[in-house]
Enzyme design. Structure first.
Site, mmCIF file in Angstrom:
data_model
loop_
_atom_site.group_PDB
_atom_site.id
_atom_site.type_symbol
_atom_site.label_atom_id
_atom_site.label_comp_id
_atom_site.label_asym_id
_atom_site.label_seq_id
_atom_site.Cartn_x
_atom_site.Cartn_y
_atom_site.Cartn_z
ATOM 1 N N GLY B 148 14.756 12.384 -45.805
ATOM 2 C CA GLY B 148 15.110 13.487 -44.929
ATOM 3 C C GLY B 148 14.302 13.666 -43.816
ATOM 4 O O GLY B 148 12.836 13.141 -43.790
ATOM 5 N N CYS B 149 14.627 14.256 -42.738
ATOM 6 C CA CYS B 149 13.566 14.113 -41.491
ATOM 7 C C CYS B 149 12.481 14.920 -41.782
ATOM 8 O O CYS B 149 11.445 14.648 -41.582
ATOM 9 C CB CYS B 149 14.520 14.559 -40.237
ATOM 10 S SG CYS B 149 15.444 15.980 -40.423
ATOM 11 N N TYR B 150 12.761 16.351 -42.164
ATOM 12 C CA TYR B 150 11.839 17.079 -42.380
ATOM 13 C C TYR B 150 10.996 16.712 -43.589
ATOM 14 O O TYR B 150 9.585 16.625 -43.212
ATOM 15 C CB TYR B 150 12.018 18.499 -43.018
ATOM 16 C CG TYR B 150 12.667 19.527 -41.546
ATOM 17 C CD1 TYR B 150 11.799 19.933 -40.717
ATOM 18 C CD2 TYR B 150 13.854 19.945 -41.985
ATOM 19 C CE1 TYR B 150 12.523 20.646 -39.686
ATOM 20 C CE2 TYR B 150 14.752 20.844 -40.879
ATOM 21 C CZ TYR B 150 13.635 21.426 -40.006
ATOM 22 O OH TYR B 150 14.069 22.139 -38.818
ATOM 23 N N GLU B 313 7.232 13.530 -35.384
ATOM 24 C CA GLU B 313 8.052 12.326 -35.467
ATOM 25 C C GLU B 313 9.149 12.619 -34.769
ATOM 26 O O GLU B 313 9.592 13.597 -34.239
ATOM 27 C CB GLU B 313 8.565 12.227 -36.965
ATOM 28 C CG GLU B 313 9.296 13.149 -37.275
ATOM 29 C CD GLU B 313 10.175 12.869 -38.899
ATOM 30 O OE1 GLU B 313 9.635 12.080 -39.618
ATOM 31 O OE2 GLU B 313 11.310 13.437 -39.110
#
Lengths: 347, 347, 347, 347
Positions: B148-150, B313
């Site tokens: 996932g992104c987080y 990011e």
């Protein structure tokens, strides 16, 4: 103290009506209806109202509209034409913020809105709610058709030029830019932040519903046939419309920038909500954020033949809820500026 | 030349995969599927691709996935677990950008995602696609669960501290902020520009689905039980995550800011996509916009006991499509950085 | 009717004081000074004020401050400490929006601000203007040090926890995010739209001037030594601060989320400008845009040991000019909420 | 492999040149000069370049420009006219991104720029670097005057209409909107985020320096006298220009929207960086973010007499650095599109 109701109160014009009306001691809000949110507190939808609003959204089916002196329709197009007539016949005044009663020619309206009009008789009796043109008629109106957001700035910007007969009405251009709140509060991909921010585009260039409304108004002002090229654009801001208007001076007419400035100042000097800026100052949308004022500049760049007018408004205030309150004030015999004197929020 | 397919290509991770893969001469995109847009050109949805993409969206029912060496799932949660197993059994490698294969404990996954998992056997075989931790396992994986992104920023930010055993793993805090593209391209009111711009708020504070994914990863790194307080916030920007991480040094451990800086530089010195900033420089999200890089700073403010890590990011690149391509490169024996060397867009 | 003056009126706190004071019939603004703009109309700088403000900026050298009952300093740090004492000795009350009188320990102030304090005696007499803590002292104060923007939200957010002695005061964290108006109206590269929009970053992590101010306040509340990790971030919005606060429950203390909710509601139930949100609702910065309200939520995620408080304010209102007016109201014996009841602007 | 230098590399066009040139293996950047930042690493100013750029900013006084095949001037107006001639005489080719060599009539240039031109002989020899008009001349030029950002979109948008002689050249209107990066990276109040975001305004309406540049170009295309009304506006976005162009068909000329569409498609069919959109699709600025493409639509709303052209570009790419690289490619005998094929970043 007057009693008012709001039909369709869960969108941006609804919450803006509340922001303007809740602080008033001379207006009592009897109901705010919303089919989708009936039974929930209004300040759950709009946390900004906490501490100022104890209302719940009502189911439109259960409200007693007749207890109101005036009802606002903040509904999608096609609703007021069904519901307003019964209210009007019961003696309730109506300000319709939708487009249902704005266009006098039923055929034109039906073509642009794709609906069959169900109360054409009331279209005829409706007064177009632009006080700068129709103030006296509004005072005695039962039904006011509140102007669209773009039409308000564009008409006010062209007004002095058309009334004075200075420009060629077959070559008018309105290059207009609106913040996204003009698109309403419905879920949609094109107005997502990830789509609309850091971005700019035109839309509806081949034909936007505000075109016939504006042309009707300009024809009325000038008593001449109008050809307007109207190009709306989507701005990555929340509130605000900026209209950049272009009109060539009529053949044989000469007018200096100073004369145009004087013309504009003279035309609007008694208008409480139109501010003609000093020569050399241009309007910016934030200068009217949250207020009912339209600010205007008029120029004749490079001393050439084309007049340029710059006009800004807050589309949710003078372009919608603020003008609706201004109309209510006039219709109810109140001070026209009552509740509309708040200063813009800057920065 | 390898053949790849993209299932669910009409969202932001889909178009980002296309942006990264279309310029490559060593990758051929055989299909991009989308139920909603089947039969229309991809560059009609995404005008930015005009001139670079002749593909049409395919109907998922009609595509021959087996002609691909590798298939990306850029689908909502709950789709890949149904469709990936047949592909895998046919010898096609899979990178799943959804959450279906990220969490090893089936019960935990089912509780957080509210679904019954339909291919638990493949959960066990899936490799978690964070190359900075699992590079070798990814090289030989058939199925990679793309993080996932987080979780990508948070895990990379804590990584050196946990591996070195410096901090109290029961008192970790991740205060994370994400741009709205992380919410995807579905129409919704809270991510409208008129709602989310000029605004900031937390969400999912009592429990966000990325919490168990992060805790699983941190447990793996530290071999200790983890208590993480994870607070996601919605930033009014399109792309970018900024994680601000807090960890108290373990009782009895002392480490100066200089020592922490050296630890971070040493841990990541061979990592092509992790940039430890010089002491005194803080990361900003725009410094990685459009790129696959994570930038990190580590501080110990006021010489006290709490270590602060700042990590940024691009959530669509290293947080999704870029990391998926990095994983593809590893799985297919290509150069890990191939196609991921583009510079960030600044300003 | 009271007479007031504003020294340093050309910045954002200056125009915000004007927005709040101009509509009042019980306050007369005698002067607004600005060295840079002396002699020009105030509404030339701030077009939003046109029609509401006939003042010109005065040269600070020529104004007669003694004709005022109260003077606001909206000046950079280091100015009020020179000019306020003469006014105070002439019997004029002062609200200083700068940092000159906020910190009681002169050495601490001088270290963080890099200046020698020129009126330490008045530091001792100054009252810290956070009405939720110091209301009675403010009523009788001659000199009020108006709190900083971050310190207002952070102190109010921690207040119930510290007063009740529930949390470990050596492990407090404040992860705070501010809109760019907090950086003022001076030309600078980092706050250009092209630098700060579509971007997010931390700054001042190793030490921000608001840290000693907050720690002084928290020490006062808790009567315990405080270690706060304070991380400010720059948000790409104009107005608004969101503070996300973390505090571990003291060893041996247990408190459920419901108990914490009740504690917060009880502590602030009589406060006109603090709104504790219902359980499950989180604050957003736009919900207070243009208003003097702080909204708060308190949570204990996953039933663990860490309490999370979310707090928002408009940094130019409750974080600066609004709180200054609140303090003026108290000092002058007026209704505390006078002129501060305007609704937030949403959307 | 060619050797190039960049004079004035610390602004937005400087960093954009670096973004485009650094990945190239056929171009070696010998120096990037900056008086203000001499001696510091370029990637300290622009963190986005970390890992891709080992250069330091050079002091302009110490660089050996003659070792370059080509030098870019990314300097403020008035610098290149002093420094370029010596380089040119030493056989170095020059692409000037400033306005020094754009306008052939020295008197006009001096009036609009308020300077005395110091190298008028080179003005005569300079080639205006719009490849879509001057491709062959650019190939053999020593000195190319890179077009302004607005002039690029406006000229390309009007080009087919003027070449075909369809429109009245005395009544042209260009309503143009630019992102703030067009104003450069200098500290200034009007382009602060707190001033320019959530806001929109026109500027330079009475006369902008790009007006004579555009009129010169349009005169060249049409061989007719031109009267253009040019209204620039400031958009609250970072990158992107949208020009909305209006031109009345000449008396006696008729052309349908379909014919205009065909005309535009035909004129630009071989142009690698001009994309004529299909009928009914309008351009948006984000569709070219980071790319060298101009996208165009042509309409004739309501079948009336006014042609509307919509044109978008990234002002830092096709409006500045990208076009400069395109010109470099042509001047150095390289493939015109080399290094300019990157896809736009969307969302």
């Amino acid at each position: 103290m007057i009693n008012v109701g709001i039909i369709g109160g869960s969108g941006y014009t609804g919450v803006e009506l509340l922001r303007l009306l809740l602080p008033r001691t001379d207006v009592s809000i009897r109901f705010v209806s919303s089919r989708a949110h009936a039974g929930t507190r209004v300040d759950e939808q709009f946390t900004s109202l906490r501490g100022h609003c104890d209302l719940e959204f009502s189911d439109p089916a259960t409200i007693n509209q007749a207890e109101c002196d005036l009802v606002f329709f903040a509904t999608p197009n096609g609703t007021a034409m069904h519901q307003a007539p019964a209210l009007l016949e019961a003696g309730v005044k109506v300000v319709d913020l939708s487009a249902d009663y704005r266009i006098k020619d039923i055929g034109t309206w039906e073509r642009w809105y794709g609906l069959t009009h169900t109360s054409p008789a009331w279209v005829e009796r409706a007064v177009y709610g632009l006080p700068e043109i129709n103030r006296e008629a509004i005072r005695s109106a039962d039904l006011v058709a509140n102007p669209g957001c773009y039409p308000t700035t564009v008409q006010l910007g062209f007004l002095p030029l058309l009334e004075a007969g200075l420009v060629d009405t077959k070559s008018l251009i309105a290059d207009a830019k609106s913040g996204v709140s003009g698109a309403g509060r419905a879920a949609s991909v094109p107005t997502l932040l990830a789509e609309a921010s850091d971005n700019f585009k035109a839309y509806g260039v081949s034909g936007h519903r505000h075109l016939p409304e504006i042309e009707q108004g300009l024809t009325f002002m000038s008593d001449s046939p109008i050809d307007l090229t109207f190009t709306p654009h989507l701005l990555p801001i929340i509130r605000g419309i900026h209209a950049t208007l272009y009109a060539p001076l009529k053949s044989g007419v000469s007018a200096s920038e100073e004369e145009l400035q004087a013309l504009f100042e003279s035309r609007f000097k008694s208008e409480p909500f139109v501010d003609v800026l000093p020569s050399g100052v241009y309007p910016e949308t934030r200068s009217v954020k949250g207020s009912n004022t339209v600010r205007l500049s008029v120029l004749k760049p490079q001393g050439r033949n084309t007049v340029v007018v710059l006009a800004v408004e807050d589309n949710l205030v003078k372009g919608a809820a603020g003008q609706a309150v201004q109309n209510m004030n006039l219709m109810m015999g109140m001070e026209e500026t009552e509740g509309l004197q708040g200063l813009p929020l800057l920065p």
